[in-house]
Scaffold this active site. Structure first.
Site, PDB file in Angstrom:
ATOM      1  N   GLU A   1      -2.231 -33.230 -24.138  1.00  0.00           N
ATOM      2  CA  GLU A   1      -2.855 -33.537 -25.439  1.00  0.00           C
ATOM      3  C   GLU A   1      -2.278 -32.657 -26.546  1.00  0.00           C
ATOM      4  O   GLU A   1      -2.222 -31.433 -26.413  1.00  0.00           O
ATOM      5  CB  GLU A   1      -4.368 -33.320 -25.323  1.00  0.00           C
ATOM      6  CG  GLU A   1      -5.189 -33.754 -26.505  1.00  0.00           C
ATOM      7  CD  GLU A   1      -6.678 -33.522 -26.298  1.00  0.00           C
ATOM      8  OE1 GLU A   1      -7.110 -33.290 -25.153  1.00  0.00           O
ATOM      9  OE2 GLU A   1      -7.410 -33.544 -27.296  1.00  0.00           O
TER      10      GLU A   1
ATOM     11  N   ASP B   1      -4.706 -29.509 -23.002  1.00  0.00           N
ATOM     12  CA  ASP B   1      -4.780 -29.696 -24.455  1.00  0.00           C
ATOM     13  C   ASP B   1      -4.226 -28.447 -25.131  1.00  0.00           C
ATOM     14  O   ASP B   1      -4.763 -27.355 -24.953  1.00  0.00           O
ATOM     15  CB  ASP B   1      -6.233 -29.914 -24.881  1.00  0.00           C
ATOM     16  CG  ASP B   1      -6.347 -30.218 -26.376  1.00  0.00           C
ATOM     17  OD1 ASP B   1      -7.469 -30.449 -26.847  1.00  0.00           O
ATOM     18  OD2 ASP B   1      -5.302 -30.236 -27.071  1.00  0.00           O
TER      19      ASP B   1
ATOM     20  N   LYS C   1     -11.692 -39.420 -31.958  1.00  0.00           N
ATOM     21  CA  LYS C   1     -12.787 -38.588 -32.450  1.00  0.00           C
ATOM     22  C   LYS C   1     -13.260 -39.203 -33.764  1.00  0.00           C
ATOM     23  O   LYS C   1     -12.543 -39.176 -34.769  1.00  0.00           O
ATOM     24  CB  LYS C   1     -12.317 -37.163 -32.725  1.00  0.00           C
ATOM     25  CG  LYS C   1     -12.039 -36.352 -31.469  1.00  0.00           C
ATOM     26  CD  LYS C   1     -11.621 -34.948 -31.858  1.00  0.00           C
ATOM     27  CE  LYS C   1     -11.327 -34.122 -30.612  1.00  0.00           C
ATOM     28  NZ  LYS C   1     -10.776 -32.803 -30.989  1.00  0.00           N
TER      29      LYS C   1
ATOM     30  N   ASP D   1      -4.282 -36.170 -30.638  1.00  0.00           N
ATOM     31  CA  ASP D   1      -5.646 -35.871 -31.103  1.00  0.00           C
ATOM     32  C   ASP D   1      -5.538 -35.618 -32.610  1.00  0.00           C
ATOM     33  O   ASP D   1      -5.693 -36.530 -33.417  1.00  0.00           O
ATOM     34  CB  ASP D   1      -6.180 -34.653 -30.322  1.00  0.00           C
ATOM     35  CG  ASP D   1      -7.504 -34.104 -30.841  1.00  0.00           C
ATOM     36  OD1 ASP D   1      -8.079 -33.221 -30.186  1.00  0.00           O
ATOM     37  OD2 ASP D   1      -7.977 -34.539 -31.915  1.00  0.00           O
TER      38      ASP D   1
ATOM     39  N   GLY E   1     -14.185 -34.577 -28.091  1.00  0.00           N
ATOM     40  CA  GLY E   1     -15.400 -33.855 -28.460  1.00  0.00           C
ATOM     41  C   GLY E   1     -15.119 -32.782 -29.496  1.00  0.00           C
ATOM     42  O   GLY E   1     -14.026 -32.215 -29.530  1.00  0.00           O
TER      43      GLY E   1
ATOM     44  N   SER F   1     -14.078 -29.731 -21.142  1.00  0.00           N
ATOM     45  CA  SER F   1     -12.973 -28.981 -21.747  1.00  0.00           C
ATOM     46  C   SER F   1     -13.158 -27.507 -21.418  1.00  0.00           C
ATOM     47  O   SER F   1     -14.197 -26.922 -21.764  1.00  0.00           O
ATOM     48  CB  SER F   1     -12.971 -29.196 -23.260  1.00  0.00           C
ATOM     49  OG  SER F   1     -11.909 -28.477 -23.850  1.00  0.00           O
TER      50      SER F   1
ATOM     51  N   ASN G   1      -3.645 -28.185 -28.535  1.00  0.00           N
ATOM     52  CA  ASN G   1      -4.038 -28.049 -29.952  1.00  0.00           C
ATOM     53  C   ASN G   1      -2.860 -27.598 -30.819  1.00  0.00           C
ATOM     54  O   ASN G   1      -2.961 -26.574 -31.532  1.00  0.00           O
ATOM     55  CB  ASN G   1      -5.224 -27.069 -30.096  1.00  0.00           C
ATOM     56  CG  ASN G   1      -6.518 -27.660 -29.566  1.00  0.00           C
ATOM     57  OD1 ASN G   1      -7.004 -27.226 -28.532  1.00  0.00           O
ATOM     58  ND2 ASN G   1      -7.074 -28.652 -30.258  1.00  0.00           N
TER      59      ASN G   1
ATOM     60  N   LYS H   1     -10.284 -30.642 -18.215  1.00  0.00           N
ATOM     61  CA  LYS H   1      -9.239 -30.463 -19.240  1.00  0.00           C
ATOM     62  C   LYS H   1      -9.081 -28.967 -19.461  1.00  0.00           C
ATOM     63  O   LYS H   1     -10.076 -28.266 -19.699  1.00  0.00           O
ATOM     64  CB  LYS H   1      -9.660 -31.167 -20.530  1.00  0.00           C
ATOM     65  CG  LYS H   1      -8.937 -30.729 -21.797  1.00  0.00           C
ATOM     66  CD  LYS H   1      -9.241 -31.696 -22.914  1.00  0.00           C
ATOM     67  CE  LYS H   1      -9.487 -30.974 -24.228  1.00  0.00           C
ATOM     68  NZ  LYS H   1      -9.688 -31.929 -25.343  1.00  0.00           N
ATOM     69  N   LEU H   2      -7.842 -28.484 -19.379  1.00  0.00           N
ATOM     70  CA  LEU H   2      -7.584 -27.061 -19.594  1.00  0.00           C
ATOM     71  C   LEU H   2      -6.941 -26.862 -20.956  1.00  0.00           C
ATOM     72  O   LEU H   2      -5.943 -27.524 -21.282  1.00  0.00           O
ATOM     73  CB  LEU H   2      -6.617 -26.531 -18.527  1.00  0.00           C
ATOM     74  CG  LEU H   2      -7.008 -26.708 -17.054  1.00  0.00           C
ATOM     75  CD1 LEU H   2      -5.929 -26.092 -16.152  1.00  0.00           C
ATOM     76  CD2 LEU H   2      -8.381 -26.103 -16.762  1.00  0.00           C
ATOM     77  N   LYS H   3      -7.506 -25.969 -21.744  1.00  0.00           N
ATOM     78  CA  LYS H   3      -6.842 -25.567 -22.982  1.00  0.00           C
ATOM     79  C   LYS H   3      -5.615 -24.745 -22.596  1.00  0.00           C
ATOM     80  O   LYS H   3      -5.700 -23.897 -21.688  1.00  0.00           O
ATOM     81  CB  LYS H   3      -7.775 -24.707 -23.840  1.00  0.00           C
ATOM     82  CG  LYS H   3      -8.927 -25.466 -24.440  1.00  0.00           C
ATOM     83  CD  LYS H   3      -8.439 -26.477 -25.461  1.00  0.00           C
ATOM     84  CE  LYS H   3      -9.597 -27.195 -26.099  1.00  0.00           C
ATOM     85  NZ  LYS H   3      -9.159 -28.176 -27.101  1.00  0.00           N
TER      86      LYS H   3
HETATM   87  C1  LIG Z   1     -13.930 -29.940 -26.679  1.00  0.00           C
HETATM   88  C2  LIG Z   1     -12.616 -29.728 -27.314  1.00  0.00           C
HETATM   89  O1  LIG Z   1     -11.717 -29.212 -26.715  1.00  0.00           O
HETATM   90  N1  LIG Z   1     -12.514 -30.118 -28.588  1.00  0.00           N
HETATM   91  C3  LIG Z   1     -11.403 -30.027 -29.493  1.00  0.00           C
HETATM   92  C4  LIG Z   1     -11.158 -28.581 -29.858  1.00  0.00           C
HETATM   93  C5  LIG Z   1     -12.360 -27.995 -30.496  1.00  0.00           C
HETATM   94  C6  LIG Z   1     -12.998 -28.613 -31.550  1.00  0.00           C
HETATM   95  C7  LIG Z   1     -14.097 -28.044 -32.171  1.00  0.00           C
HETATM   96  C8  LIG Z   1     -14.589 -26.828 -31.745  1.00  0.00           C
HETATM   97  C9  LIG Z   1     -15.707 -26.218 -32.348  1.00  0.00           C
HETATM   98  C10 LIG Z   1     -16.188 -25.024 -31.866  1.00  0.00           C
HETATM   99  C11 LIG Z   1     -15.580 -24.437 -30.790  1.00  0.00           C
HETATM  100  C12 LIG Z   1     -14.459 -25.012 -30.203  1.00  0.00           C
HETATM  101  C13 LIG Z   1     -13.964 -26.215 -30.670  1.00  0.00           C
HETATM  102  C14 LIG Z   1     -12.849 -26.796 -30.049  1.00  0.00           C
HETATM  103  C15 LIG Z   1     -10.139 -30.696 -28.960  1.00  0.00           C
HETATM  104  O2  LIG Z   1     -10.198 -31.634 -28.167  1.00  0.00           O
HETATM  105  O3  LIG Z   1      -9.072 -30.299 -29.405  1.00  0.00           O
HETATM  106 MG   LIG Z   2      -7.767 -31.899 -28.539  1.00  0.00          MG
END
Ligand SMILES: CC(=O)N[C@@H](Cc1ccc2ccccc2c1)C(=O)O
Ligand SMILES: [Mg+2]
Length: 366
Positions: free
Chosen positions: A212, A187, A261, A237, A289, A133, A189, A159-161
């Site tokens: 995502e 992703d 998750k 998610d 994750g 990620s 969020n 995976k790109l935020k």
């Molecule tokens: C790996 C990934 O993208 N995880 C989460 C977002 C997430 C979750 C928990 C976190 C805790 C500390 C720092 C960043 C975090 C990011 C997700 O899939 O949306």
């Molecule tokens: Mg996510």
């Protein structure tokens, strides 16, 4: 197995680099560990809540309080992991706290019986492919450097935020630099609304595996509407908090892929139920994750080795996030992590490292 109580422990783990998502930038993980104290082996759990209620409603201080005052006292007389879910049903929400307690009891049970998490859950692979990620960066060149690094390390999926203002251009730049064969997904969020549908449809040109959680977690119908406008598969998610909500999202056409998750859904047993449900519906799943320490990472690698996990998960090496893990580090080999084979989680914290990073610890007896 008799439960004597639990040890709650907060561990401050600095991240190797700031991790920026649409809900903010994190530079340290306030890890909340749970140790089940039993008449047999001790068991470990990781509560994946963040310090602040930005990813989900839960957060560390609330998790400590709800476990100490409500959940742990309700576990008197519980002797196994299925009993934990049963005993905690009366309490609403707090799934990450419930999941951590169940995980610690399951680990204690399995260590005592000499069975691994992988075997208990139904593992069919002895290693799993690693996705990574990648956070929102300050510039496109910085993003391309980061992706280049991860690809050279062997990650099999990127995976790109994304968030409004950092989406199509970032994806296009990665495609232009690294080509069409790299497995790529995004992703958000929950950063978008249905008004962004036409803009999100521009991502259809880049052959992404999935988009995502584009919309807010309660907007199941919005995701179903979006899935009719955007060709790229929608993956939920934050919205998927149980097998029940997974079933509703699948039925409504709101999700074509599911990010599982265990913490978010209340534990590894519920995670397996969602896996089984998705497989029955022909829906691909992958293991998400939460920037876990080696404790949660070990359990996620085991879960990711079940047959329905057909897409690479956010199951990265320890050094993606941490200079020093509290367990022996998970090291990627040929883009894969080996599934632990020892009893229970198959790993345990290094007590010296654990003590050095601990900021708070409390025993709660039953
Ligand atoms: C790996 C990934 O993208 N995880 C989460 C977002 C997430 C979750 C928990 C976190 C805790 C500390 C720092 C960043 C975090 C990011 C997700 O899939 O949306
Ligand atoms: Mg996510």
């Amino acid at each position: 197995m008799r439960l004597h109580g639990f040890e709650l422990r907060r561990v401050a783990m600095p991240l190797v680099s700031p991790f920026r998502t649409s809900f903010g930038t994190q530079t340290e993980r306030d890890v909340l560990l749970v140790r089940a104290i039993t008449d047999g082996a001790d068991g470990w759990g990781e509560c994946v809540v963040l310090s602040d209620p930005l990813y989900s409603p839960e957060y560390v201080d609330a998790a400590v309080d709800v476990m100490r005052r409500h959940l742990i006292p309700a576990l008197a007389g519980v002797t196994d992991a299925p009993g934990v879910g049963e005993a905690l049903k009366a309490f609403k929400g707090h799934r990450m706290s419930k999941g951590a307690l169940e995980m610690a009891v399951l680990d204690a049970e399995l260590r005592t019986e000499g069975r691994s998490f992988a075997r208990e859950l139904g593992s069919v692979h002895d290693r799993v492919p690693c996705g990574v990620s990648v956070g929102i960066m300050d510039s496109i060149p910085a993003l391309l450097d980061a992706v280049d690094g991860y690809l050279s390390e062997g990650y099999v999926r990127i995976k790109l935020k994304i968030e409004p203002g950092w989406d199509v251009d970032a994806v296009r730049a990665v495609r232009e630099r690294f080509g069409d064969d790299v497995l790529l997904q995004v992703d958000a969020n929950t950063a978008y609304t249905l008004r962004d549908a036409r803009h999100l449809a521009k991502l259809d040109d880049f052959d992404l595996l999935l988009i995502e959680q584009p919309l807010e977690e309660e907007d199941i119908l919005g995701h179903a509407d979006l899935a009719r406008i955007v060709r790229t598969p929608i993956c939920l998610d934050e919205s998927i908090t149980s097998a029940q909500t997974a079933a509703a999202a699948i039925r409504l056409g709101a999700t074509q892929v599911i990010n599982i998750k265990p913490g978010r859904v209340g534990g590894y047993l519920e995670a397996r139920r969602i896996h089984d449900l998705a497989v029955a519906h022909g829906i691909a799943v992958w293991c998400g994750g939460m920037v876990e320490s080696g404790i949660g990472r070990a359990a996620n690698v085991a879960l990711a080795s079940l047959p329905g996990f057909t897409l690479p998960g956010d199951v990265s090496a320890s050094d993606r996030f941490y200079h020093q893990d509290i367990t022996a580090p998970f090291v990627m080999r040929d883009g894969h992590l080996d599934v632990p084979t020892g009893p229970g989680l198959g790993v345990e914290p290094d007590e010296t490292i654990l003590e050095s990073l601990t900021t708070w610890v409390e025993q709660v007896t039953i």
